[in-house]
Enzyme design. Structure first.
Site, short mmCIF file in Angstrom:
data_model
loop_
_atom_site.label_atom_id
_atom_site.label_comp_id
_atom_site.label_asym_id
_atom_site.label_seq_id
_atom_site.Cartn_x
_atom_site.Cartn_y
_atom_site.Cartn_z
N HIS A 72 0.84 -1.20 0.00
CA HIS A 72 0.00 0.00 0.00
C HIS A 72 0.87 1.25 0.00
CE1 HIS A 72 -4.11 -1.66 1.49
NE2 HIS A 72 -3.56 -2.45 0.58
N TYR A 201 -9.09 5.66 7.53
CA TYR A 201 -9.17 6.07 8.94
C TYR A 201 -10.25 7.15 9.03
CZ TYR A 201 -4.76 3.68 10.00
OH TYR A 201 -3.78 2.73 10.19
N PRO A 293 -3.63 1.23 18.82
CA PRO A 293 -3.39 0.71 17.46
C PRO A 293 -3.58 1.73 16.33
CG PRO A 293 -5.43 -0.19 18.37
CD PRO A 293 -4.78 0.58 19.46
N LYS A 297 1.48 0.72 14.96
CA LYS A 297 2.90 0.71 15.34
C LYS A 297 3.33 -0.44 16.27
CE LYS A 297 4.46 3.84 12.93
NZ LYS A 297 4.22 2.98 11.79
N TYR A 385 4.18 6.98 9.62
CA TYR A 385 3.32 5.84 9.31
C TYR A 385 4.11 4.72 8.63
CZ TYR A 385 -0.94 3.27 8.30
OH TYR A 385 -1.91 2.28 8.28
P1 RFL Z 1 2.51 -10.77 22.12
O1 RFL Z 1 2.03 -10.93 20.75
O2 RFL Z 1 1.54 -10.41 23.18
O3 RFL Z 1 3.24 -12.15 22.52
C1 RFL Z 1 3.65 -12.42 23.85
C2 RFL Z 1 3.73 -13.93 24.03
O4 RFL Z 1 4.18 -14.20 25.36
C3 RFL Z 1 3.36 -15.23 25.94
N1 RFL Z 1 3.38 -15.08 27.41
C4 RFL Z 1 4.09 -15.88 28.24
N2 RFL Z 1 4.90 -16.92 27.98
C5 RFL Z 1 5.46 -17.52 29.05
N3 RFL Z 1 5.23 -17.14 30.34
C6 RFL Z 1 4.44 -16.10 30.64
N4 RFL Z 1 4.23 -15.72 31.90
C7 RFL Z 1 3.82 -15.42 29.54
N5 RFL Z 1 2.98 -14.36 29.47
C8 RFL Z 1 2.72 -14.17 28.17
C9 RFL Z 1 1.98 -14.97 25.35
O5 RFL Z 1 1.16 -16.14 25.40
C10 RFL Z 1 2.35 -14.58 23.90
O6 RFL Z 1 2.41 -15.70 23.06
O7 RFL Z 1 3.70 -9.71 22.21
P2 RFL Z 1 4.87 -9.34 21.16
O8 RFL Z 1 5.50 -10.60 20.62
O9 RFL Z 1 5.71 -8.33 21.81
O10 RFL Z 1 4.09 -8.70 19.90
C11 RFL Z 1 3.45 -7.47 20.02
C12 RFL Z 1 2.25 -7.40 19.09
O11 RFL Z 1 1.45 -8.55 19.30
C13 RFL Z 1 1.40 -6.13 19.27
O12 RFL Z 1 2.23 -5.01 19.49
C14 RFL Z 1 0.50 -5.80 18.06
O13 RFL Z 1 -0.44 -6.81 17.88
C15 RFL Z 1 -0.22 -4.47 18.24
N6 RFL Z 1 -1.17 -4.16 17.15
C16 RFL Z 1 -0.72 -3.65 15.95
N7 RFL Z 1 0.59 -3.46 15.72
C17 RFL Z 1 1.04 -3.03 14.50
O14 RFL Z 1 2.26 -2.87 14.33
N8 RFL Z 1 0.17 -2.75 13.45
C18 RFL Z 1 -1.17 -2.92 13.61
O15 RFL Z 1 -1.90 -2.73 12.61
C19 RFL Z 1 -1.68 -3.34 14.89
N9 RFL Z 1 -2.99 -3.53 15.08
C20 RFL Z 1 -2.54 -4.37 17.34
C21 RFL Z 1 -3.42 -4.03 16.28
C22 RFL Z 1 -3.05 -4.90 18.54
C23 RFL Z 1 -4.40 -5.10 18.68
N10 RFL Z 1 -4.83 -5.67 19.91
C24 RFL Z 1 -5.78 -6.69 20.03
C25 RFL Z 1 -4.14 -5.34 21.14
C26 RFL Z 1 -4.78 -4.21 16.41
C27 RFL Z 1 -5.29 -4.72 17.62
C28 RFL Z 1 -6.78 -4.83 17.72
C1 PHB Z 2 -5.56 -3.95 11.16
O1 PHB Z 2 -5.68 -4.25 9.95
O2 PHB Z 2 -5.85 -4.76 12.07
C2 PHB Z 2 -5.10 -2.59 11.51
C3 PHB Z 2 -4.65 -1.74 10.51
C4 PHB Z 2 -4.23 -0.46 10.84
C5 PHB Z 2 -4.25 -0.05 12.15
C6 PHB Z 2 -4.67 -0.90 13.16
C7 PHB Z 2 -5.10 -2.19 12.83
O3 PHB Z 2 -3.86 1.23 12.46
#
Ligand code: RFL
Ligand code: PHB
Length: 390
Positions: A72, A201, A293, A297, A385
């Site tokens: 994109h 957005y 989110p 980032k 971004y």
């Molecule tokens: P994770 O993915 O939470 O993984 C952590 C792992 O550690 C395990 N764990 C343990 N293991 C052993 N002992 C314990 N005591 C433990 N406690 C936990 C867990 O089971 C898990 O497997 O962290 P990590 O690897 O640092 O990754 C971070 C990302 O997951 C997170 O920052 C993103 O998902 C955030 N996020 C987005 N980031 C982007 O860069 N672009 C996006 O478009 C974006 N959209 C989003 C998002 C997060 C969202 N939610 C649900 C919070 C959209 C949403 C809706």
């Molecule tokens: C997503 O596709 O889940 C998504 C995309 C952009 C964002 C957050 C989440 O800023």
């Protein structure tokens, strides 16, 4: 058992770190409290910066990403019923983002780990990082009723916001900065074609909305919701109606709806821990920081932490220099705070706050108008971004 680095957590941070260390010849074991299917069931991020794509290339796990990921070169901002395109590509001298789900990134990294024959302990209970203030750290855990210990040189806490690593640091040794937002995002995944080829957005009087996607046939949509709402309060029909009301007429007409295949509410939070190195324990990813989110980032920031940390450990083992590990916290935090600022700013500009009075609403609109009208402001949004350099 003994290894060089124990990685706690098998999310994207832990898996990417494991592959990068392996590439530098550094042994590692991942200890994870859940199982593989549970981790792959989490629907999260969808937008990857070029830095993360380059890391996937570096560890040889990017074949599917290049085949299925969508490049994109722009996003749209919808406010005052008009859509404005931000040309990320033009504003950044040719940079893009890749739309490819976090679930897929995680799957590809898990497959690469399996192929490399690296050890992951799933379903590990009571994972505990120990003795990291000295030079002989250990991690213990319970599996199938038996307690195990792994001796190591370093521990990487990649266990997310609710993990044990950050909580293992003595209270006085860590400072936490936090902002909790008074709303959440209700997200729906559906096997329907995206309403538009690029992300939209939306700032609307009824609240924020986001039209995103995972492929040409799978859409991801979000609407801002109250924190006291429950997913069960939201039938699919209610969700689609609310989304349609926040879109412009053309998008509302074009929106293809269908049954949700995932629906969840995520609270929004900004959070940073300082420092993120404690002797021989390092924090990376969501264990160290959370962003709302809105700027896409979170996952990307996890990837830049992992870049700095893998370089630091390579310097330690290959070049026999502790300089990298000594500077990890300062270096990573400088980039973390810039992403925190951007995510906070995007969130403030696009959401409806309960105390949004008419003055604040006009300021939000003025800011959005400025962003789309000023070349400098467009460039500033765009360079953040697509991702600031590592
Ligand atoms: P994770 O993915 O939470 O993984 C952590 C792992 O550690 C395990 N764990 C343990 N293991 C052993 N002992 C314990 N005591 C433990 N406690 C936990 C867990 O089971 C898990 O497997 O962290 P990590 O690897 O640092 O990754 C971070 C990302 O997951 C997170 O920052 C993103 O998902 C955030 N996020 C987005 N980031 C982007 O860069 N672009 C996006 O478009 C974006 N959209 C989003 C998002 C997060 C969202 N939610 C649900 C919070 C959209 C949403 C809706
Ligand atoms: C997503 O596709 O889940 C998504 C995309 C952009 C964002 C957050 C989440 O800023």
């Amino acid at each position: 058992m003994r290894t060089q680095v124990v990685i706690i957590g098998s999310g994207p941070s832990g898996l990417l770190l494991g592959q990068l260390l392996h590439k530098h010849g550094i042994d590692n074991i991942i200890v994870e409290r859940k199982d593989r299917d549970y981790i792959l069931g989490r629907i999260r991020a969808g937008v990857l910066e070029q830095g993360l794509v380059a890391q996937m290339d570096e560890v040889g796990a990017a074949a599917r990403l290049h085949k299925e990921g969508l490049i994109h070169g722009g996003i749209e901002l919808l406010f005052g019923d008009v859509r404005h395109r931000i040309d990320l590509n033009a504003a950044t001298g040719g940079k893009n983002v890749t739309v490819y789900g976090q679930t897929e990134v995680t799957y590809d990294l898990m497959e690469a780990r399996l192929a490399a024959g690296l050890v992951t302990v799933y379903d590990a209970d009571q994972v505990t990082p120990l003795d990291f203030a000295g030079d002989k750290p250990r991690v213990t855990y319970v599996k199938d009723g038996a307690t195990h210990a792994i001796d190591c040189d370093f521990i990487a806490g990649c266990d997310g916001f609710h993990g044990i690593s950050r909580r293992s640091v003595s209270a006085g040794g860590i400072q936490e900065f936090e902002r909790v937002y008074p709303f959440g995002w209700l997200g729906v995944l559906s096997d329907t074609p995206p309403v538009s080829p690029e992300l939209i957005y939306v700032r609307n009087e009824r609240g924020f909305a986001l039209c995103s996607m995972r492929s040409h046939t799978r859409s991801r949509y979000y609407v801002q919701c109250r924190l006291d709402e429950h997913v069960d309060d939201w039938s699919d029909d209610k969700f689609w109606d609310e989304l349609r009301r926040r879109l412009d007429e053309e998008a509302a007409d074009k929106l293809v709806t269908g049954p949700s295949i995932e629906k969840s509410i995520a609270p929004l939070r900004s959070f940073v821990a300082e420092p993120i190195r404690f002797g021989r324990l390092f924090l990376a990813g969501d264990a160290a920081h959370i962003v709302p989110p809105t700027g896409a980032k979170g996952l990307n920031l996890a990837a830049s932490d992992v870049h700095y940390l893998s370089q630091a450990l390579r310097e330690f083992y290959v070049e026999k220099s502790p300089a990298g590990i000594d500077h990890y916290s300062t270096k990573a935090l400088a980039r973390i705070w810039k992403a925190e600022r951007f995510s906070w700013w995007m969130t403030s500009m696009l959401h409806r706050f309960s105390d949004t009075d008419p003055f604040t609403a006009r300021i939000q609109l003025a800011e959005l108008n400025y962003v789309v009208e000023s070349k400098a402001a467009t460039a500033s949004l765009s360079e953040n971004y697509v991702g600031l350099p590592y």
